[in-house]
Design an enzyme around this catalytic site. Structure first.
Site, mmCIF file in Angstrom:
data_model
loop_
_atom_site.group_PDB
_atom_site.id
_atom_site.type_symbol
_atom_site.label_atom_id
_atom_site.label_comp_id
_atom_site.label_asym_id
_atom_site.label_seq_id
_atom_site.Cartn_x
_atom_site.Cartn_y
_atom_site.Cartn_z
ATOM 1 N N HIS A 1 90.916 6.093 5.165
ATOM 2 C CA HIS A 1 91.755 6.647 4.564
ATOM 3 C C HIS A 1 92.373 5.901 3.613
ATOM 4 C CE1 HIS A 1 93.767 5.615 7.857
ATOM 5 N NE2 HIS A 1 94.936 5.539 7.620
ATOM 6 N N ASP B 1 99.306 8.722 5.525
ATOM 7 C CA ASP B 1 98.115 8.896 5.419
ATOM 8 C C ASP B 1 97.727 9.774 4.370
ATOM 9 O OD1 ASP B 1 98.579 6.197 7.124
ATOM 10 O OD2 ASP B 1 97.948 7.798 8.828
ATOM 11 N N HIS C 1 96.570 4.354 3.960
ATOM 12 C CA HIS C 1 98.062 4.713 4.386
ATOM 13 C C HIS C 1 98.539 4.108 3.172
ATOM 14 C CE1 HIS C 1 101.749 3.563 6.830
ATOM 15 N NE2 HIS C 1 101.627 2.321 6.309
ATOM 16 N N HIS D 1 105.742 5.733 11.728
ATOM 17 C CA HIS D 1 104.768 5.363 10.597
ATOM 18 C C HIS D 1 105.507 5.465 9.367
ATOM 19 C CE1 HIS D 1 101.325 7.333 8.545
ATOM 20 N NE2 HIS D 1 101.301 5.979 8.639
HETATM 21 ZN ZN LIG Z 1 99.664 5.032 8.208
#
Ligand SMILES: [Zn+2]
Length: 280
Positions: free
Chosen positions: A260, A185, A262, A181
């Site tokens: 959300h 988030d 990122h 990742h």
């Molecule tokens: Zn993300």
């Protein structure tokens, strides 16, 4: 009609015939018979003979009757057994069909899993490639040497809790496939304004694969920030913006489970943990 039943019928007829003959013999008026009938020996012997004959035949009939009853019972038992066997055969056939069906279902499921896995691998490869491409893009487009973003000083683009941190994680959409990742988030409701974490210049604003609607801001000194899954972009490429300016709105575009933001921080294109850059 089986042999014993036929035999019984034959014997009954035979018995009736025998009685008939004896009766005829007794009733006949011919001289030969009369001679005999007048003989005291035959007067005793004939009824005795008839009586024993009847007794014998009655015994035989009785015996045959019993045998017939036995046969009936055996027949019933066999029929019942036949029914049981037939039921068993049916049950086996049903079980076989059920197993076959389950086997096919399992095969279909395995095929589905394989397809999903292939898809996941493709998506992971795509996301990794996209991240690399962003790295190249930033290196090419970032020009300013004046660094406007400082570590631990970036303002939060949206206010919310971190739902997924930076680093290796099991991807929520990709059935738990491990994926690096490249950002964090931040939970925020759909349509929440997304603000520039620091001042800089917009070097990308548009659709970018798994990121959906994406914005990249170059903050100079090889520092840049990335904003993904936006529902709407309001920033334009080449635009100089100040910290806190609205660049877009929270959404769930691209590969996303729900609204959300990122958010990524990149140093010379390489993703770093945004939490060490965001203000505390
Ligand atoms: Zn993300």
């Amino acid at each position: 009609m089986n042999i014993l039943q036929r035999n019984l019928k034959y014997r009954s007829l035979n018995f009736k015939e025998n009685l008939g003959e004896s009766y005829k013999l007794l009733q006949s008026k011919n001289s030969f018979s009369l001679i005999f009938l007048n003989d005291p020996f035959y007067q005793i012997a004939v009824p005795y003979y008839l009586k024993s004959l009847m007794k014998l035949e009655a015994g035989r009939l009785n015996n045959l009757n019993t045998q017939c009853k036995d046969i009936e019972q055996t027949k019933k038992k066999w029929e019942e057994e036949k029914r049981n066997v037939e039921a068993l055969v049916r049950s086996i056939a049903e079980k076989k069909a059920y197993i076959e069906r389950k086997k096919n279902e399992k095969l279909a499921y395995l095929e589905k899993i394989r397809t999903q896995k292939r898809y996941q691998q493709q998506v992971v490869a795509t996301l990794e490639r996209e991240s690399k491409e962003i790295e190249q893009m930033i290196r090419k487009l970032a020009s300013s040497n004046i660094q406007k973003a400082q570590k631990g000083r970036l303002s939060w683009p949206v206010i919310g809790s971190i739902t997924s941190g930076f680093g290796i994680r099991r991807h929520p959409i990709l059935g738990g496939a491990p994926l690096f990742h490249t950002g964090v988030d931040i939970a925020a409701s759909y349509g929440t304004p997304v603000r520039a974490a620091a001042s800089g210049r917009i070097i990308f604003a548009g659709w970018y694969g798994g990121y959906g609607n994406m914005v990249i801001i170059d903050h100079g000194g090889k520092i840049s920030t990335v904003y993904g899954h936006l529902s709407k972009i309001v920033a334009r490429v080449g635009e100089e913006i100040a910290e806190g300016d609205i660049i877009g709105y929270v959404g769930t575009t691209g590969l996303s489970t729900g609204p959300h933001l990122h958010f990524e921080v990149r140093v010379n294109g390489d993703p770093v943990d945004p939490l060490s850059w965001l203000i505390r």
